[in-house]
Design a protein around this motif. Sequence first.
Motif, PDB file in Angstrom:
ATOM      1  N   HIS A 186       0.824  -1.201   0.000  1.00 36.22           N
ATOM      2  CA  HIS A 186       0.000   0.000   0.000  1.00 36.22           C
ATOM      3  C   HIS A 186       0.861   1.255   0.000  1.00 36.22           C
ATOM      4  CE1 HIS A 186      -3.513  -2.511   0.693  1.00 36.22           C
ATOM      5  NE2 HIS A 186      -2.823  -3.140   1.628  1.00 36.22           N
ATOM      6  N   GLU A 187       0.268   2.375  -0.386  1.00 41.01           N
ATOM      7  CA  GLU A 187       1.007   3.629  -0.511  1.00 41.01           C
ATOM      8  C   GLU A 187       1.596   4.093   0.810  1.00 41.01           C
ATOM      9  OE1 GLU A 187      -1.338   6.630  -2.359  1.00 41.01           O
ATOM     10  OE2 GLU A 187      -1.434   5.601  -4.306  1.00 41.01           O
ATOM     11  N   ASP A 188       0.986   3.714   1.934  1.00 43.84           N
ATOM     12  CA  ASP A 188       1.499   4.146   3.237  1.00 43.84           C
ATOM     13  C   ASP A 188       2.663   3.291   3.726  1.00 43.84           C
ATOM     14  OD1 ASP A 188       0.219   1.794   3.921  1.00 43.84           O
ATOM     15  OD2 ASP A 188      -1.195   2.718   5.328  1.00 43.84           O
ATOM     16  N   GLY A 189       3.073   2.312   2.930  1.00 44.97           N
ATOM     17  CA  GLY A 189       4.197   1.461   3.294  1.00 44.97           C
ATOM     18  C   GLY A 189       3.810   0.150   3.950  1.00 44.97           C
ATOM     19  N   SER A 190       2.532  -0.026   4.209  1.00 47.83           N
ATOM     20  CA  SER A 190       2.075  -1.273   4.805  1.00 47.83           C
ATOM     21  C   SER A 190       1.772  -2.300   3.716  1.00 47.83           C
ATOM     22  CB  SER A 190       0.830  -1.046   5.655  1.00 47.83           C
ATOM     23  OG  SER A 190      -0.284  -0.690   4.833  1.00 47.83           O
ATOM     24  N   SER A 191       1.550  -3.537   4.149  1.00 51.87           N
ATOM     25  CA  SER A 191       1.175  -4.612   3.245  1.00 51.87           C
ATOM     26  C   SER A 191      -0.011  -5.356   3.821  1.00 51.87           C
ATOM     27  CB  SER A 191       2.340  -5.602   3.059  1.00 51.87           C
ATOM     28  OG  SER A 191       3.490  -4.961   2.572  1.00 51.87           O
ATOM     29  N   SER A 192      -0.745  -6.057   2.951  1.00 56.40           N
ATOM     30  CA  SER A 192      -1.856  -6.893   3.396  1.00 56.40           C
ATOM     31  C   SER A 192      -1.999  -8.057   2.434  1.00 56.40           C
ATOM     32  CB  SER A 192      -3.156  -6.084   3.469  1.00 56.40           C
ATOM     33  OG  SER A 192      -3.534  -5.615   2.182  1.00 56.40           O
ATOM     34  N   TRP A 193      -2.856  -9.007   2.810  1.00 57.47           N
ATOM     35  CA  TRP A 193      -3.077 -10.191   1.992  1.00 57.47           C
ATOM     36  C   TRP A 193      -4.553 -10.350   1.643  1.00 57.47           C
ATOM     37  CZ3 TRP A 193      -0.088 -13.851  -0.348  1.00 57.47           C
ATOM     38  CH2 TRP A 193       1.288 -13.810  -0.077  1.00 57.47           C
ATOM     39  N   PRO A 194      -4.878 -10.624   0.373  1.00 59.72           N
ATOM     40  CA  PRO A 194      -6.240 -11.051   0.055  1.00 59.72           C
ATOM     41  C   PRO A 194      -6.474 -12.437   0.635  1.00 59.72           C
ATOM     42  CG  PRO A 194      -4.838 -11.278  -1.867  1.00 59.72           C
ATOM     43  CD  PRO A 194      -4.010 -10.594  -0.812  1.00 59.72           C
ATOM     44  N   LYS A 195      -7.716 -12.740   0.918  1.00 59.02           N
ATOM     45  CA  LYS A 195      -8.035 -13.978   1.635  1.00 59.02           C
ATOM     46  C   LYS A 195      -7.546 -15.222   0.894  1.00 59.02           C
ATOM     47  CE  LYS A 195     -11.845 -16.108   4.182  1.00 59.02           C
ATOM     48  NZ  LYS A 195     -13.261 -15.945   4.598  1.00 59.02           N
ATOM     49  N   ARG A 253      -4.328  -8.675   9.528  1.00 59.36           N
ATOM     50  CA  ARG A 253      -4.265  -7.214   9.569  1.00 59.36           C
ATOM     51  C   ARG A 253      -3.209  -6.699   8.598  1.00 59.36           C
ATOM     52  NH1 ARG A 253      -2.605  -5.820  15.468  1.00 59.36           N
ATOM     53  NH2 ARG A 253      -1.420  -7.758  15.351  1.00 59.36           N
ATOM     54  N   ARG A 254      -3.171  -5.387   8.429  1.00 58.57           N
ATOM     55  CA  ARG A 254      -2.053  -4.776   7.700  1.00 58.57           C
ATOM     56  C   ARG A 254      -0.782  -4.852   8.542  1.00 58.57           C
ATOM     57  NH1 ARG A 254      -3.335   0.444   3.903  1.00 58.57           N
ATOM     58  NH2 ARG A 254      -5.203  -0.368   2.857  1.00 58.57           N
ATOM     59  N   GLN A 255       0.338  -4.877   7.846  1.00 57.56           N
ATOM     60  CA  GLN A 255       1.638  -4.960   8.502  1.00 57.56           C
ATOM     61  C   GLN A 255       2.541  -3.849   7.998  1.00 57.56           C
ATOM     62  OE1 GLN A 255       3.045  -7.427  10.799  1.00 57.56           O
ATOM     63  NE2 GLN A 255       4.646  -5.849  10.892  1.00 57.56           N
ATOM     64  N   PHE A 256       3.090  -3.054   8.926  1.00 54.06           N
ATOM     65  CA  PHE A 256       4.169  -2.114   8.609  1.00 54.06           C
ATOM     66  C   PHE A 256       5.508  -2.793   8.898  1.00 54.06           C
ATOM     67  CE2 PHE A 256       0.695   0.910   8.823  1.00 54.06           C
ATOM     68  CZ  PHE A 256       1.038   1.849   7.862  1.00 54.06           C
ATOM     69  N   TRP A 257       6.604  -2.216   8.361  1.00 52.78           N
ATOM     70  CA  TRP A 257       7.853  -2.962   8.265  1.00 52.78           C
ATOM     71  C   TRP A 257       9.054  -2.329   8.968  1.00 52.78           C
ATOM     72  CZ3 TRP A 257       7.013  -7.691   7.197  1.00 52.78           C
ATOM     73  CH2 TRP A 257       5.886  -8.036   6.435  1.00 52.78           C
ATOM     74  N   ARG A 258       8.801  -1.427   9.920  1.00 55.74           N
ATOM     75  CA  ARG A 258       9.955  -0.880  10.633  1.00 55.74           C
ATOM     76  C   ARG A 258      10.784  -1.987  11.278  1.00 55.74           C
ATOM     77  NH1 ARG A 258      10.359   3.883  15.303  1.00 55.74           N
ATOM     78  NH2 ARG A 258      12.600   3.596  15.627  1.00 55.74           N
ATOM     79  N   VAL A 259      10.131  -3.059  11.705  1.00 55.99           N
ATOM     80  CA  VAL A 259      10.826  -4.127  12.417  1.00 55.99           C
ATOM     81  C   VAL A 259      11.885  -4.813  11.546  1.00 55.99           C
ATOM     82  CG1 VAL A 259       9.129  -5.919  11.855  1.00 55.99           C
ATOM     83  CG2 VAL A 259      10.428  -6.075  13.999  1.00 55.99           C
ATOM     84  N   THR A 260      11.712  -4.796  10.225  1.00 60.71           N
ATOM     85  CA  THR A 260      12.757  -5.347   9.356  1.00 60.71           C
ATOM     86  C   THR A 260      13.695  -4.267   8.837  1.00 60.71           C
ATOM     87  OG1 THR A 260      11.468  -5.145   7.287  1.00 60.71           O
ATOM     88  CG2 THR A 260      11.217  -7.185   8.574  1.00 60.71           C
ATOM     89  N   GLN A 261      13.233  -3.015   8.841  1.00 63.26           N
ATOM     90  CA  GLN A 261      14.030  -1.928   8.272  1.00 63.26           C
ATOM     91  C   GLN A 261      15.021  -1.334   9.266  1.00 63.26           C
ATOM     92  OE1 GLN A 261      10.730   0.524   7.215  1.00 63.26           O
ATOM     93  NE2 GLN A 261      10.240  -0.614   5.343  1.00 63.26           N
ATOM     94  N   GLU A 262      14.690  -1.368  10.556  1.00 63.76           N
ATOM     95  CA  GLU A 262      15.558  -0.790  11.579  1.00 63.76           C
ATOM     96  C   GLU A 262      16.734  -1.716  11.880  1.00 63.76           C
ATOM     97  OE1 GLU A 262      13.317  -0.619  15.252  1.00 63.76           O
ATOM     98  OE2 GLU A 262      13.169  -2.806  15.361  1.00 63.76           O
ATOM     99  N   VAL A 263      17.837  -1.131  12.324  1.00 63.30           N
ATOM    100  CA  VAL A 263      18.898  -1.958  12.906  1.00 63.30           C
ATOM    101  C   VAL A 263      18.325  -2.590  14.164  1.00 63.30           C
ATOM    102  CG1 VAL A 263      21.178  -1.957  13.983  1.00 63.30           C
ATOM    103  CG2 VAL A 263      20.744  -0.553  11.951  1.00 63.30           C
ATOM    104  N   THR A 264      18.433  -3.885  14.278  1.00 63.16           N
ATOM    105  CA  THR A 264      17.844  -4.559  15.423  1.00 63.16           C
ATOM    106  C   THR A 264      18.329  -3.948  16.731  1.00 63.16           C
ATOM    107  OG1 THR A 264      17.642  -6.645  16.625  1.00 63.16           O
ATOM    108  CG2 THR A 264      19.646  -6.349  15.347  1.00 63.16           C
ATOM    109  N   PRO A 265      17.438  -3.763  17.699  1.00 70.82           N
ATOM    110  CA  PRO A 265      17.877  -3.283  19.016  1.00 70.82           C
ATOM    111  C   PRO A 265      18.626  -4.348  19.809  1.00 70.82           C
ATOM    112  CG  PRO A 265      15.507  -3.665  19.021  1.00 70.82           C
ATOM    113  CD  PRO A 265      15.970  -3.832  17.598  1.00 70.82           C
ATOM    114  N   LEU A 266      18.716  -5.558  19.285  1.00 72.41           N
ATOM    115  CA  LEU A 266      19.483  -6.621  19.941  1.00 72.41           C
ATOM    116  C   LEU A 266      20.971  -6.315  19.814  1.00 72.41           C
ATOM    117  CD1 LEU A 266      19.353  -9.499  21.249  1.00 72.41           C
ATOM    118  CD2 LEU A 266      19.693 -10.397  18.927  1.00 72.41           C
ATOM    119  N   ARG A 267      21.618  -6.081  20.950  1.00 73.74           N
ATOM    120  CA  ARG A 267      23.046  -5.744  20.934  1.00 73.74           C
ATOM    121  C   ARG A 267      23.940  -6.977  21.058  1.00 73.74           C
ATOM    122  NH1 ARG A 267      21.217  -2.355  18.625  1.00 73.74           N
ATOM    123  NH2 ARG A 267      20.671  -0.258  19.314  1.00 73.74           N
ATOM    124  N   ALA A 268      23.462  -7.978  21.788  1.00 67.63           N
ATOM    125  CA  ALA A 268      24.224  -9.218  21.975  1.00 67.63           C
ATOM    126  C   ALA A 268      23.236 -10.332  22.256  1.00 67.63           C
ATOM    127  CB  ALA A 268      25.214  -9.081  23.135  1.00 67.63           C
TER     128      ALA A 268
END
Length: 232
Positions: free
Chosen positions: A119-128, A152-167
């Motif tokens: 979608h234009e807002d950067g989210s994604s969705s699935w048809p049934k 639901r719709r899914q936004f993707w910051r979780v894959t785009q950001e550097v993971t907050p996991l340091r170790a």
Amino acid sequence: MHFALVHGAYHGAWCWHLLRKELERDGHSTSAVDLPCEDADAGAERYAEAVVQAIPKGQSAVLVGHSLGGLTIPVAASMTPTLMTAYLCALVPVPGLSFDAQHVQIGTGFHPAEPGVGHEDGSSSWPKAGAIEVFYHDCDPRIAGDAAGHLRRQFWRVTQEVTPLRAWPAIRSAYILCTGDRMVSAAYGASAAREILGIEPIEIAGGHSPFLSRPRELADVLERIASEAASG
């Protein structure tokens, strides 16, 4: 024993209901929450905070992350007492990188008749129909149809950001792959288990959603690996 169940992209806490019944029937406690996947600003830390808030205080949890939930569970493990992490058909983070920057191929080459929609807002969705083909092809048709209707719709910051996991947290991990997965390939799962986590994957039959297609079998695997972790 407490199992904290972390859903993947597009899903919600609802997807775990059959697995929760099996685990709770065996005397375990469980928790599951709706992650803020429809919030464009929410990343793995926000997801992890939601997971941790649902875990009863004083419980050492088995954190089970499905699919995209794999990017959340090691972050949550750094916030709460954790017995082990279990990656279920899951993506695995690498400290210092975003998941996108890993440049790994997770796909299987399967092409549904109705693919996911960006979608234009950067989210994604699935048809049934497409969701049933990709996520639930080996589920009872009624279960598959109901599940696809809950996505639901899914936004993707979780894959785009550097993971907050340091170790990596100093706890045991397991990786469970499904040999018939049409979303996250068994080849990726095996590679991530061996090369990132340093473990051999556990293989079970079936597609991407074993919590709906084979909840008893999945409960047995989770209980076995949790018992092994608890016994050292």
